[in-house]
Enzyme design. Structure first.
Site, PDB file in Angstrom:
ATOM      1  N   THR A   1       0.918  -1.172  -0.096  1.00 45.96           N
ATOM      2  CA  THR A   1      -0.079   0.123  -0.063  1.00 45.96           C
ATOM      3  C   THR A   1       0.917   1.205  -0.018  1.00 45.96           C
ATOM      4  O   THR A   1       0.608   2.273  -0.778  1.00 45.96           O
ATOM      5  CB  THR A   1      -0.926   0.026   1.337  1.00 45.96           C
ATOM      6  OG1 THR A   1      -2.025  -1.035   0.874  1.00 45.96           O
ATOM      7  CG2 THR A   1      -1.890   1.397   1.546  1.00 45.96           C
TER       8      THR A   1
ATOM      9  N   THR B   1       4.829  10.972   7.747  1.00 45.28           N
ATOM     10  CA  THR B   1       5.016  11.310   9.036  1.00 45.28           C
ATOM     11  C   THR B   1       6.495  11.343   9.423  1.00 45.28           C
ATOM     12  O   THR B   1       7.529  11.597   8.618  1.00 45.28           O
ATOM     13  CB  THR B   1       4.982   9.674   9.642  1.00 45.28           C
ATOM     14  OG1 THR B   1       5.538   9.372  10.804  1.00 45.28           O
ATOM     15  CG2 THR B   1       5.557   8.659   8.681  1.00 45.28           C
ATOM     16  N   ASP B   2       6.866  12.073  10.766  1.00 44.72           N
ATOM     17  CA  ASP B   2       7.901  12.506  11.131  1.00 44.72           C
ATOM     18  C   ASP B   2       8.917  11.013  11.400  1.00 44.72           C
ATOM     19  O   ASP B   2      10.096  11.190  11.663  1.00 44.72           O
ATOM     20  CB  ASP B   2       8.119  13.236  12.425  1.00 44.72           C
ATOM     21  CG  ASP B   2       7.396  12.437  13.663  1.00 44.72           C
ATOM     22  OD1 ASP B   2       6.798  11.339  13.411  1.00 44.72           O
ATOM     23  OD2 ASP B   2       7.337  12.829  14.755  1.00 44.72           O
ATOM     24  N   GLU B   3       8.060  10.036  11.545  1.00 42.31           N
ATOM     25  CA  GLU B   3       8.910   8.586  11.736  1.00 42.31           C
ATOM     26  C   GLU B   3      10.149   8.273  10.543  1.00 42.31           C
ATOM     27  O   GLU B   3      11.050   7.549  10.908  1.00 42.31           O
ATOM     28  CB  GLU B   3       8.145   7.604  12.092  1.00 42.31           C
ATOM     29  CG  GLU B   3       7.003   7.822  12.923  1.00 42.31           C
ATOM     30  CD  GLU B   3       6.437   6.542  13.426  1.00 42.31           C
ATOM     31  OE1 GLU B   3       6.796   5.488  13.431  1.00 42.31           O
ATOM     32  OE2 GLU B   3       5.255   7.001  14.093  1.00 42.31           O
TER      33      GLU B   3
ATOM     34  N   TYR C   1       7.123   0.179   8.709  1.00 42.51           N
ATOM     35  CA  TYR C   1       6.388   1.364   8.545  1.00 42.51           C
ATOM     36  C   TYR C   1       7.205   2.252   8.072  1.00 42.51           C
ATOM     37  O   TYR C   1       6.710   3.010   7.108  1.00 42.51           O
ATOM     38  CB  TYR C   1       5.479   1.577  10.065  1.00 42.51           C
ATOM     39  CG  TYR C   1       4.729   2.902   9.782  1.00 42.51           C
ATOM     40  CD1 TYR C   1       3.772   2.993   8.733  1.00 42.51           C
ATOM     41  CD2 TYR C   1       4.993   3.907  10.771  1.00 42.51           C
ATOM     42  CE1 TYR C   1       3.044   4.469   8.893  1.00 42.51           C
ATOM     43  CE2 TYR C   1       4.501   5.284  10.638  1.00 42.51           C
ATOM     44  CZ  TYR C   1       3.505   5.487   9.548  1.00 42.51           C
ATOM     45  OH  TYR C   1       2.901   6.576   9.368  1.00 42.51           O
TER      46      TYR C   1
ATOM     47  N   LYS D   1       7.051   4.326   4.589  1.00 38.04           N
ATOM     48  CA  LYS D   1       6.642   6.034   4.207  1.00 38.04           C
ATOM     49  C   LYS D   1       7.839   6.605   3.649  1.00 38.04           C
ATOM     50  O   LYS D   1       7.771   7.601   2.771  1.00 38.04           O
ATOM     51  CB  LYS D   1       6.469   6.251   5.544  1.00 38.04           C
ATOM     52  CG  LYS D   1       4.715   5.877   6.071  1.00 38.04           C
ATOM     53  CD  LYS D   1       3.805   6.290   5.181  1.00 38.04           C
ATOM     54  CE  LYS D   1       3.266   7.576   5.168  1.00 38.04           C
ATOM     55  NZ  LYS D   1       2.161   7.759   4.506  1.00 38.04           N
TER      56      LYS D   1
ATOM     57  N   ASN E   1      -0.385  12.020  16.114  1.00 35.58           N
ATOM     58  CA  ASN E   1      -1.674  12.568  16.128  1.00 35.58           C
ATOM     59  C   ASN E   1      -2.670  11.749  17.190  1.00 35.58           C
ATOM     60  O   ASN E   1      -2.180  10.825  17.488  1.00 35.58           O
ATOM     61  CB  ASN E   1      -2.609  12.370  14.959  1.00 35.58           C
ATOM     62  CG  ASN E   1      -2.082  13.226  13.798  1.00 35.58           C
ATOM     63  OD1 ASN E   1      -2.988  13.750  12.909  1.00 35.58           O
ATOM     64  ND2 ASN E   1      -0.882  13.562  13.841  1.00 35.58           N
TER      65      ASN E   1
HETATM   66  P1  NAD Z   1      -5.381   4.839   9.373  1.00 34.03           P
HETATM   67  O1  NAD Z   1      -4.588   3.473   9.374  1.00 34.03           O
HETATM   68  O2  NAD Z   1      -6.333   5.323  10.474  1.00 34.03           O
HETATM   69  O3  NAD Z   1      -6.123   5.126   8.056  1.00 34.03           O
HETATM   70  C1  NAD Z   1      -5.691   4.585   6.739  1.00 34.03           C
HETATM   71  C2  NAD Z   1      -6.849   4.780   5.716  1.00 34.03           C
HETATM   72  O4  NAD Z   1      -6.408   4.041   4.441  1.00 34.03           O
HETATM   73  C3  NAD Z   1      -7.965   3.564   5.965  1.00 34.03           C
HETATM   74  O5  NAD Z   1      -9.308   4.219   5.994  1.00 34.03           O
HETATM   75  C4  NAD Z   1      -7.675   2.459   5.179  1.00 34.03           C
HETATM   76  O6  NAD Z   1      -9.107   1.628   4.841  1.00 34.03           O
HETATM   77  C5  NAD Z   1      -7.079   3.220   4.185  1.00 34.03           C
HETATM   78  N1  NAD Z   1      -6.453   2.428   3.186  1.00 34.03           N
HETATM   79  C6  NAD Z   1      -5.484   1.443   3.451  1.00 34.03           C
HETATM   80  N2  NAD Z   1      -4.860   0.877   2.451  1.00 34.03           N
HETATM   81  C7  NAD Z   1      -5.487   1.369   1.337  1.00 34.03           C
HETATM   82  C8  NAD Z   1      -5.487   1.037  -0.279  1.00 34.03           C
HETATM   83  N3  NAD Z   1      -4.468   0.103  -0.355  1.00 34.03           N
HETATM   84  N4  NAD Z   1      -6.125   1.476  -0.793  1.00 34.03           N
HETATM   85  C9  NAD Z   1      -7.036   2.607  -0.360  1.00 34.03           C
HETATM   86  N5  NAD Z   1      -7.283   2.734   0.770  1.00 34.03           N
HETATM   87  C10 NAD Z   1      -6.340   2.255   1.877  1.00 34.03           C
HETATM   88  O7  NAD Z   1      -4.140   5.908   9.111  1.00 34.03           O
HETATM   89  P2  NAD Z   1      -3.984   7.486   9.977  1.00 34.03           P
HETATM   90  O8  NAD Z   1      -3.328   7.488  11.091  1.00 34.03           O
HETATM   91  O9  NAD Z   1      -5.352   8.182   9.563  1.00 34.03           O
HETATM   92  O10 NAD Z   1      -2.943   7.826   8.768  1.00 34.03           O
HETATM   93  C11 NAD Z   1      -3.311   8.519   7.677  1.00 34.03           C
HETATM   94  C12 NAD Z   1      -1.875   9.216   6.793  1.00 34.03           C
HETATM   95  O11 NAD Z   1      -1.298  10.232   7.918  1.00 34.03           O
HETATM   96  C13 NAD Z   1      -0.977   8.013   6.845  1.00 34.03           C
HETATM   97  O12 NAD Z   1      -0.359   8.207   5.804  1.00 34.03           O
HETATM   98  C14 NAD Z   1       0.022   7.954   7.963  1.00 34.03           C
HETATM   99  O13 NAD Z   1       1.343   7.602   7.521  1.00 34.03           O
HETATM  100  C15 NAD Z   1      -0.069   9.558   8.280  1.00 34.03           C
HETATM  101  N6  NAD Z   1       0.425  10.114   9.478  1.00 34.03           N
HETATM  102  C16 NAD Z   1      -0.295   9.311  10.483  1.00 34.03           C
HETATM  103  C17 NAD Z   1       0.142   9.969  11.874  1.00 34.03           C
HETATM  104  C18 NAD Z   1      -0.673   9.516  12.910  1.00 34.03           C
HETATM  105  O14 NAD Z   1      -0.134   9.551  14.296  1.00 34.03           O
HETATM  106  N7  NAD Z   1      -1.882   8.563  12.846  1.00 34.03           N
HETATM  107  C19 NAD Z   1       1.092  10.786  12.161  1.00 34.03           C
HETATM  108  C20 NAD Z   1       1.859  11.247  11.063  1.00 34.03           C
HETATM  109  C21 NAD Z   1       1.425  11.046   9.646  1.00 34.03           C
HETATM  110  P1  TYD Z   2       1.823   4.238  18.844  1.00 32.41           P
HETATM  111  O1  TYD Z   2       0.579   4.968  19.142  1.00 32.41           O
HETATM  112  O2  TYD Z   2       1.773   2.956  18.217  1.00 32.41           O
HETATM  113  O3  TYD Z   2       2.387   5.140  17.662  1.00 32.41           O
HETATM  114  P2  TYD Z   2       4.083   5.130  17.060  1.00 32.41           P
HETATM  115  O4  TYD Z   2       4.565   3.906  17.422  1.00 32.41           O
HETATM  116  O5  TYD Z   2       3.786   5.330  15.705  1.00 32.41           O
HETATM  117  O6  TYD Z   2       4.634   6.277  17.616  1.00 32.41           O
HETATM  118  O7  TYD Z   2       2.813   4.323  19.867  1.00 32.41           O
HETATM  119  C1  TYD Z   2       3.051   5.263  20.635  1.00 32.41           C
HETATM  120  C2  TYD Z   2       4.064   4.978  21.611  1.00 32.41           C
HETATM  121  O8  TYD Z   2       3.430   4.237  22.584  1.00 32.41           O
HETATM  122  C3  TYD Z   2       5.344   4.273  21.317  1.00 32.41           C
HETATM  123  O9  TYD Z   2       6.355   4.602  22.110  1.00 32.41           O
HETATM  124  C4  TYD Z   2       4.952   2.818  21.671  1.00 32.41           C
HETATM  125  C5  TYD Z   2       4.172   2.875  22.845  1.00 32.41           C
HETATM  126  N1  TYD Z   2       3.015   1.749  23.126  1.00 32.41           N
HETATM  127  C6  TYD Z   2       2.998   1.171  24.416  1.00 32.41           C
HETATM  128  O10 TYD Z   2       3.793   1.253  25.143  1.00 32.41           O
HETATM  129  N2  TYD Z   2       1.991   0.369  24.529  1.00 32.41           N
HETATM  130  C7  TYD Z   2       1.082  -0.027  23.487  1.00 32.41           C
HETATM  131  O11 TYD Z   2       0.164  -0.859  23.677  1.00 32.41           O
HETATM  132  C8  TYD Z   2       1.072   0.670  22.279  1.00 32.41           C
HETATM  133  C9  TYD Z   2       0.195   0.522  21.037  1.00 32.41           C
HETATM  134  C10 TYD Z   2       2.122   1.515  22.144  1.00 32.41           C
END
Ligand code: NAD
Ligand code: TYD
Length: 349
Positions: free
Chosen positions: A101, A131-133, A156, A160, A186
């Protein structure tokens, strides 16, 4: 007028972004393309599903023919690309679905956009949400800036980072008009309870253990999701073509301090004795390759585009908890079925 394709609009960030654009810009036609994986949920968009400027299409960003037919039909002028596999723990057990994906899907979308726009790139935009990751892991000091060297360390973040590189490559090679933003962690409503904050809220409600990986000393920089999408809105409209913007709120928390704050707020909201929820804290085996610290320097976004986050963390967390407490049906729906199997595989009970 703009015809905008939002990918992944049924996910966490995508649903907030779709709602913002549909409501704020009635003159824009918005098409939301989402595969509806476990993370995609049309319940997240109930309030706008009948809006005249909104269309939902179920489909996969890897499906080139589908993308071509959608470009033909809707003549997109912009893309807001959110669709991704987004959970680090899942990427450790199933990296290939992240390559599929996040890398192949993104390149497929780039390729179709490039072909449709090649005769006239004026006014077109491919906006990639990242993402910042991708920058890797920080020690105790320092911040990620836009030209920090990429050093992804989980499947992951590697997927990205790869997608970011392809987006830039399409800009340099084919002059595709692009923008990229890299945001910190977020939190907020509609967050799937596999991630730390919603998982702990769900477990506190159900009096279940709160799994803290390792010593809980890892640091994340948290931003309320509505602030993230307001930054995307700003960059979409005012950012420069070809540029990257970091998004963050200077809000660093160790995981343990954050979960303790959550416990405290939820003791009060659930009328439990102070200290009750903290008893649920459980230290578990650390995540493989667990990144120590993420922290964003968003000075460029502030100085060039005037964007600032609107919410303090404690306030955002309180709003988030209130949302989950008021939407237990949403939580029950998303945690039934496949979630149970995932949870048992990850955490045991
Ligand atoms: P999420 O997992 O909640 O949502 C992802 C969405 O993409 C879902 O609705 C899923 O059905 C859809 N999807 C997955 N594979 C697909 C495919 N092959 N075709 C069409 N749709 C597909 O993710 P999120 O947390 O909302 O993140 C959204 C974006 O923001 C991502 O690119 C992520 O890398 C980026 N991002 C997330 C965070 C965070 O903290 N969640 C922070 C920074 C950046
Ligand atoms: P997560 O919400 O999975 O975001 P990311 O790994 O993308 O930063 O995790 C946030 C932080 O919390 C990360 O340091 C991993 C930790 N974590 C736990 O300690 N326990 C948990 O059950 C999960 C899901 C995450």
């Amino acid at each position: 007028m703009a015809n905008i394709l939002i990918t992944g609009g049924a996910g966490f960030i995508g649903s907030h972004l779709t709602r913002l654009f549909v409501n704020k810009y009635p003159q824009y036609q918005i098409v939301n393309l989402d595969k509806l994986t476990y993370a995609g949920n049309l319940e997240n968009l109930k309030d706008i599903e009948n809006a005249p400027n909104y269309t939902f299409v179920k489909g996969d960003i890897c499906d080139e023919q589908l993308l071509q037919s959608l470009f033909e039909k809707y003549q997109f002028t912009s893309i807001l690309h959110c669709a991704a596999e987004s959970h680090v723990d899942r990427s450790i057990t199933d990296p290939l679905s992240f390559v599929r994906t996040n890398v192949i899907g993104t390149v497929t979308l780039l390729q179709v956009a490039k072909e449709f726009w090649k005769n006239n790139m004026d006014g077109k935009l491919f906006y990639h949400i990242s993402t910042d990751e991708v920058y890797g892991s920080l020690g105790e000091t320092g911040f990620f800036v836009e030209d920090t060297a990429y050093d992804p360390r989980s499947p992951y973040s590697a997927s990205k980072a790869s997608s970011d590189h392809f987006v830039r490559a399409y800009h340099h090679t084919y002059k595709l008009p692009i923008k990229i933003s890299n945001c910190s962690n977020n939190y907020g409503p509609f967050h799937f309870p596999e991630k730390l904050i919603p998982l702990c809220i769900h477990n506190i409600i159900n009096n279940k253990p709160l799994p803290i990986y390792g010593k809980g000393e890892n640091v994340r920089d948290w931003l309320f999701v509505e602030d993230h999408v307001s930054a995307i809105d700003t960059i979409f409209h005012n950012g420069k073509i070809g540029e990257t913007y970091n998004i963050g709120g200077h809000n660093e928390w160790t995981n343990i301090a954050l979960v303790k704050e959550l416990c405290k707020q939820m003791d009060a909201k659930l009328n439990r004795e102070p200290g009750t929820n903290e008893k649920l804290l459980t230290y578990v085996t650390d995540r493989a390759g667990h990144d120590m610290r993420y922290a964003i320097d968003a000075t460029k976004l502030k100085e060039e585009l005037g964007w600032m986050p609107s919410l303090q963390f404690e306030e955002g967390l309180s709003k988030t908890i209130d949302w989950y407490l008021a939407n237990t049906e949403w939580l029950t729906n998303v945690t039934s079925g496949a979630y149970q199997k995932y949870y048992e595989g990850m955490y045991g009970a």
